[in-house]
Design a protein around this motif. Structure first.
Motif, PDB file in Angstrom:
ATOM      1  N   LEU A   1       0.830  -1.210   0.000  1.00 42.97           N
ATOM      2  CA  LEU A   1       0.000   0.000   0.000  1.00 42.97           C
ATOM      3  C   LEU A   1       0.863   1.259   0.000  1.00 42.97           C
ATOM      4  O   LEU A   1       0.542   2.244  -0.680  1.00 42.97           O
ATOM      5  CB  LEU A   1      -0.933  -0.006   1.216  1.00 42.97           C
ATOM      6  CG  LEU A   1      -2.093  -1.005   1.155  1.00 42.97           C
ATOM      7  CD1 LEU A   1      -2.754  -1.149   2.523  1.00 42.97           C
ATOM      8  CD2 LEU A   1      -3.129  -0.564   0.119  1.00 42.97           C
ATOM      9  N   ASP A   2       1.924   1.240   0.768  1.00 39.49           N
ATOM     10  CA  ASP A   2       2.803   2.417   0.813  1.00 39.49           C
ATOM     11  C   ASP A   2       3.504   2.657  -0.523  1.00 39.49           C
ATOM     12  O   ASP A   2       3.733   3.809  -0.925  1.00 39.49           O
ATOM     13  CB  ASP A   2       3.847   2.245   1.920  1.00 39.49           C
ATOM     14  CG  ASP A   2       3.305   2.566   3.302  1.00 39.49           C
ATOM     15  OD1 ASP A   2       2.183   3.128   3.388  1.00 39.49           O
ATOM     16  OD2 ASP A   2       3.988   2.262   4.301  1.00 39.49           O
ATOM     17  N   ARG A   3       3.856   1.583  -1.213  1.00 35.86           N
ATOM     18  CA  ARG A   3       4.574   1.719  -2.478  1.00 35.86           C
ATOM     19  C   ARG A   3       3.654   2.092  -3.647  1.00 35.86           C
ATOM     20  O   ARG A   3       4.116   2.610  -4.661  1.00 35.86           O
ATOM     21  CB  ARG A   3       5.291   0.404  -2.814  1.00 35.86           C
ATOM     22  CG  ARG A   3       6.514   0.134  -1.947  1.00 35.86           C
ATOM     23  CD  ARG A   3       7.111  -1.224  -2.303  1.00 35.86           C
ATOM     24  NE  ARG A   3       8.306  -1.498  -1.542  1.00 35.86           N
ATOM     25  CZ  ARG A   3       9.535  -1.126  -1.898  1.00 35.86           C
ATOM     26  NH1 ARG A   3       9.719  -0.450  -3.030  1.00 35.86           N
ATOM     27  NH2 ARG A   3      10.570  -1.426  -1.148  1.00 35.86           N
ATOM     28  N   ALA A   4       2.368   1.803  -3.504  1.00 38.39           N
ATOM     29  CA  ALA A   4       1.444   2.041  -4.612  1.00 38.39           C
ATOM     30  C   ALA A   4       1.374   3.525  -4.947  1.00 38.39           C
ATOM     31  O   ALA A   4       1.316   4.382  -4.066  1.00 38.39           O
ATOM     32  CB  ALA A   4       0.059   1.512  -4.252  1.00 38.39           C
ATOM     33  N   GLU A   5       1.372   3.824  -6.234  1.00 39.56           N
ATOM     34  CA  GLU A   5       1.241   5.209  -6.676  1.00 39.56           C
ATOM     35  C   GLU A   5      -0.195   5.699  -6.544  1.00 39.56           C
ATOM     36  O   GLU A   5      -0.447   6.848  -6.187  1.00 39.56           O
ATOM     37  CB  GLU A   5       1.692   5.325  -8.149  1.00 39.56           C
ATOM     38  CG  GLU A   5       3.172   5.090  -8.370  1.00 39.56           C
ATOM     39  CD  GLU A   5       4.032   6.186  -7.746  1.00 39.56           C
ATOM     40  OE1 GLU A   5       3.555   7.353  -7.685  1.00 39.56           O
ATOM     41  OE2 GLU A   5       5.155   5.878  -7.317  1.00 39.56           O
ATOM     42  N   ASN A   6      -1.135   4.807  -6.835  1.00 42.53           N
ATOM     43  CA  ASN A   6      -2.547   5.222  -6.858  1.00 42.53           C
ATOM     44  C   ASN A   6      -3.436   4.065  -6.392  1.00 42.53           C
ATOM     45  O   ASN A   6      -4.146   3.453  -7.191  1.00 42.53           O
ATOM     46  CB  ASN A   6      -2.936   5.673  -8.279  1.00 42.53           C
ATOM     47  CG  ASN A   6      -4.291   6.352  -8.313  1.00 42.53           C
ATOM     48  OD1 ASN A   6      -4.837   6.739  -7.282  1.00 42.53           O
ATOM     49  ND2 ASN A   6      -4.853   6.483  -9.501  1.00 42.53           N
ATOM     50  N   PRO A   7      -3.441   3.774  -5.089  1.00 41.66           N
ATOM     51  CA  PRO A   7      -4.258   2.669  -4.584  1.00 41.66           C
ATOM     52  C   PRO A   7      -5.733   3.058  -4.522  1.00 41.66           C
ATOM     53  O   PRO A   7      -6.085   4.240  -4.472  1.00 41.66           O
ATOM     54  CB  PRO A   7      -3.700   2.437  -3.187  1.00 41.66           C
ATOM     55  CG  PRO A   7      -3.215   3.789  -2.755  1.00 41.66           C
ATOM     56  CD  PRO A   7      -2.695   4.444  -4.012  1.00 41.66           C
ATOM     57  N   VAL A   8      -6.588   2.054  -4.515  1.00 43.81           N
ATOM     58  CA  VAL A   8      -8.024   2.276  -4.402  1.00 43.81           C
ATOM     59  C   VAL A   8      -8.600   1.183  -3.490  1.00 43.81           C
ATOM     60  O   VAL A   8      -8.137   0.041  -3.509  1.00 43.81           O
ATOM     61  CB  VAL A   8      -8.722   2.259  -5.789  1.00 43.81           C
ATOM     62  CG1 VAL A   8      -8.542   0.921  -6.489  1.00 43.81           C
ATOM     63  CG2 VAL A   8     -10.193   2.596  -5.663  1.00 43.81           C
ATOM     64  N   LEU A   9      -9.596   1.542  -2.699  1.00 40.61           N
ATOM     65  CA  LEU A   9     -10.268   0.578  -1.834  1.00 40.61           C
ATOM     66  C   LEU A   9     -11.626   0.231  -2.437  1.00 40.61           C
ATOM     67  O   LEU A   9     -12.363   1.102  -2.900  1.00 40.61           O
ATOM     68  CB  LEU A   9     -10.487   1.148  -0.432  1.00 40.61           C
ATOM     69  CG  LEU A   9      -9.258   1.647   0.328  1.00 40.61           C
ATOM     70  CD1 LEU A   9      -9.657   2.116   1.725  1.00 40.61           C
ATOM     71  CD2 LEU A   9      -8.193   0.569   0.415  1.00 40.61           C
ATOM     72  N   VAL A  10     -11.952  -1.062  -2.403  1.00 42.24           N
ATOM     73  CA  VAL A  10     -13.283  -1.538  -2.787  1.00 42.24           C
ATOM     74  C   VAL A  10     -13.841  -2.302  -1.595  1.00 42.24           C
ATOM     75  O   VAL A  10     -13.276  -3.315  -1.180  1.00 42.24           O
ATOM     76  CB  VAL A  10     -13.224  -2.451  -4.032  1.00 42.24           C
ATOM     77  CG1 VAL A  10     -14.625  -2.965  -4.371  1.00 42.24           C
ATOM     78  CG2 VAL A  10     -12.630  -1.708  -5.222  1.00 42.24           C
ATOM     79  N   LEU A  11     -14.921  -1.792  -1.024  1.00 44.46           N
ATOM     80  CA  LEU A  11     -15.446  -2.317   0.233  1.00 44.46           C
ATOM     81  C   LEU A  11     -16.768  -3.041   0.022  1.00 44.46           C
ATOM     82  O   LEU A  11     -17.577  -2.642  -0.819  1.00 44.46           O
ATOM     83  CB  LEU A  11     -15.635  -1.190   1.240  1.00 44.46           C
ATOM     84  CG  LEU A  11     -14.399  -0.325   1.527  1.00 44.46           C
ATOM     85  CD1 LEU A  11     -14.751   0.780   2.508  1.00 44.46           C
ATOM     86  CD2 LEU A  11     -13.249  -1.180   2.057  1.00 44.46           C
ATOM     87  N   GLY A  12     -16.991  -4.082   0.829  1.00 46.03           N
ATOM     88  CA  GLY A  12     -18.203  -4.869   0.696  1.00 46.03           C
ATOM     89  C   GLY A  12     -18.984  -4.969   1.988  1.00 46.03           C
ATOM     90  O   GLY A  12     -18.637  -4.356   3.005  1.00 46.03           O
ATOM     91  N   PRO A  13     -20.054  -5.751   1.985  1.00 49.17           N
ATOM     92  CA  PRO A  13     -20.987  -5.792   3.116  1.00 49.17           C
ATOM     93  C   PRO A  13     -20.377  -6.286   4.410  1.00 49.17           C
ATOM     94  O   PRO A  13     -20.848  -5.921   5.494  1.00 49.17           O
ATOM     95  CB  PRO A  13     -22.089  -6.727   2.627  1.00 49.17           C
ATOM     96  CG  PRO A  13     -21.500  -7.488   1.479  1.00 49.17           C
ATOM     97  CD  PRO A  13     -20.500  -6.587   0.855  1.00 49.17           C
TER      98      PRO A  13
END
Length: 528
Positions: free
Chosen positions: A197-209
């Motif tokens: 996560l720290d190395r990622a240039e552009n992380p995104v979260l996808v959350l579920g129920p």
């Protein structure tokens, strides 16, 4: 010495399962005849509504619910509703009465032939105890299996002559048993994920129920803030795991392969938490991931982890993982995201109420802590465009897409949430599947407000006919239904409206009544 019935009630009490949802038949009477005074029985008029009420109750309560069905016929009636419980991971302990043990092989009337196979493959576990003395232990096993990750419904068939048999002395040990999971990220796994996560240039979260079900919404917010990452809700959400007005919130992903890929273009790391990867619906094939993107999946469900067609999966506690990640990632590595734009002006209609207008009016009139149970599938886009949800446990939707969940689930959710107003947003096509739950609301004085969006057709089906190119087909319209008359017949006050102003007046009256109410709203047809 206690009999099997007394021992079972002691066991249910020890687990806080003192509310029974059911519709009894002759096979169930010997069990129910011994019900202690500190238990309550919630009667539904159809087993599909019974199971959906229990499902809404369990999800809103954040715990298990106990269901008592009638043999094979009652179980069969509940199977459609059961599909939603499976995919919402609702821990339902479902029991069904069986004929006298010595007569089952004769297939006498109301014998449940091969009972443990009937609810499969939907339930996590199913059994008919080999003897009366094993009934309490089997129900104990069912309770523990239902509540262990991944949570889900279980089924136990009990011959009705078992209840009067003497329970074994060792049954007492069942009352003090506890089973808990110890699954969490190891130090090495956590460090590897934090580094990614720290190395990622552009992380995104996808959350579920599962994030909402495990009370992890605040942890998801902390992680999104620390990463400066946008947040999507996984497709076809049955719960809302993230505040919809937060600067990171981007909406709900479409339920199609190419649609998801297009939405996530530009992200090099996709972290999916508490959702399958992914539950697609309409068939729009394409690449599973954008070029250069890596996907990491956090779930408590080994089945979800194993069947995903791409990405790496970690099976463990989602809340624990999100909390530890939020504490461990390096904050401030990316720019702070700009505030969310204002909610767009709702569309209106000159002849009816546009769904966007209806949801806008609810946003301004309903209590801030209102709970929405929604089963109006053609208005999902309108709902998410207008809604402002910030509290845990504020949204429930049929997890498998099977109709009949919404109206009964709203009744069950209100029963579990006496201090919050539950609002059922139900399509006129959907309403008919669980309409008998209105009787339960009236009889038990459950102050749920049911808003029926009446457009005279199966709106989502009409939209899907355009997706499939099937054109006009029979069976898509449901005209001529007077829900106010139906509600009145079940003992619920009801009002029909055609304008936004009339809706607000009717809604405020319902809020102040402390009684169950139905508001039928003539709405425009929209697409999901």
């Amino acid at each position: 010495m206690a009999d099997v019935s007394e021992a079972t009630y002691d066991l249910l009490r020890a687990h806080g399962l003192t509310t029974i949802f059911g519709n009894p038949g002759s096979n169930e009477l010997p069990f129910l005849a011994g019900m202690p005074d500190d238990f309550r029985y919630i009667l539904g008029l159809h087993e599909g509504a019974v199971l959906a009420m229990a499902d809404g109750y369990a999800q809103a309560r954040g715990g298990a619910a106990f269901v008592n069905l009638h043999a094979a016929a009652g179980t069969g009636n509940a199977m459609g509703a059961l599909t939603n419980s499976v995919y919402s991971h609702s821990p339902l302990i479902i029991t069904a009465g069986q004929q006298v043990r010595s007569t089952i092989g004769q297939e006498v009337m109301l014998a449940n032939v091969d009972a443990q196979s009937l609810p499969k493959p939907l339930v996590k576990w199913s059994c008919e105890p080999a003897c009366a003395q094993d009934v309490p232990r089997s129900i104990s096993q069912a309770i523990h299996i239902a509540n262990l990750p991944a949570k889900g419904p279980v089924y136990v068939s009990v011959p009705y002559d078992d209840w009067a048999q003497e329970a074994p002395a060792e049954t007492k040990h069942l009352l003090t048993r506890a089973t808990t999971t110890a699954g969490s990220l190891s130090a090495d796994q956590l460090a590897t994920l934090v580094d990614a996560l720290d190395r990622a240039e552009n992380p995104v979260l996808v959350l579920g129920p599962e994030v909402d079900a495990e009370y992890a919404n605040d942890d998801a917010v902390r992680l999104a803030d620390a990463l400066g990452a946008p947040v999507w809700i996984a497709p076809s959400p049955s719960r809302c795991p993230f505040p919809t007005r937060h600067r990171s919130f981007r909406g709900v992903l479409p339920a199609a392969v190419q649609g998801i890929t297009d939405a996530l273009v530009g992200h090099d790391l996709i972290l999916v938490a508490g959702a399958p990867v992914f539950r697609y619906h309409q068939f729009v094939p394409g690449e599973y991931l954008p070029d250069g993107a890596r996907l990491i999946h956090l779930t408590s469900d080994p089945g979800e982890a194993a069947r995903a067609p791409m990405g790496d999966a970690l099976v463990g506690g989602v809340r624990d993982a999100l909390s530890r990640l939020a504490d461990s990632v390096t904050p401030g590595r990316r720019p702070v995201l700009p505030p969310r734009p204002d909610i767009p002006q709702a569309r209106t209609s000159s002849e009816r109420v546009h769904p966007e207008e209806l949801f806008e009016l609810l946003r301004g009139t309903a209590p801030d802590d209102a709970v929405y149970v929604k089963e109006s599938t053609s208005t999902t886009g309108a709902f998410w465009s207008q809604v402002d949800i910030s509290r845990q446990g504020s949204y429930f939707f049929p997890a498998s897409g099977g109709l009949g969940f919404g109206l009964p689930a709203a009744v069950g959710a209100q029963l579990a949430n006496p201090d919050r107003q539950v609002i059922g947003l139900i399509g006129d096509g959907s309403a008919n599947y669980g309409i008998t739950a209105l009787w339960t609301a009236a009889q038990y004085d459950i102050p749920v407000i049911i808003v029926i969006l009446k457009n005279g057709t199966y709106g989502a089906l009409r939209w899907f006919s355009t997706v499939l190119g099937s054109g006009e087909t029979p069976g898509m319209d449901v005209p001529g239904i007077d829900f106010t008359a139906i509600a009145a017949g079940y003992g619920v006050t009801a009002t029909a409206v055609r304008t936004g102003d009339d809706f607000v007046r009717a809604f405020k009256t319902a809020l102040g009544s402390g009684k169950p109410a139905v508001i039928e709203v003539e709405t425009d047809l929209t697409e999901p």
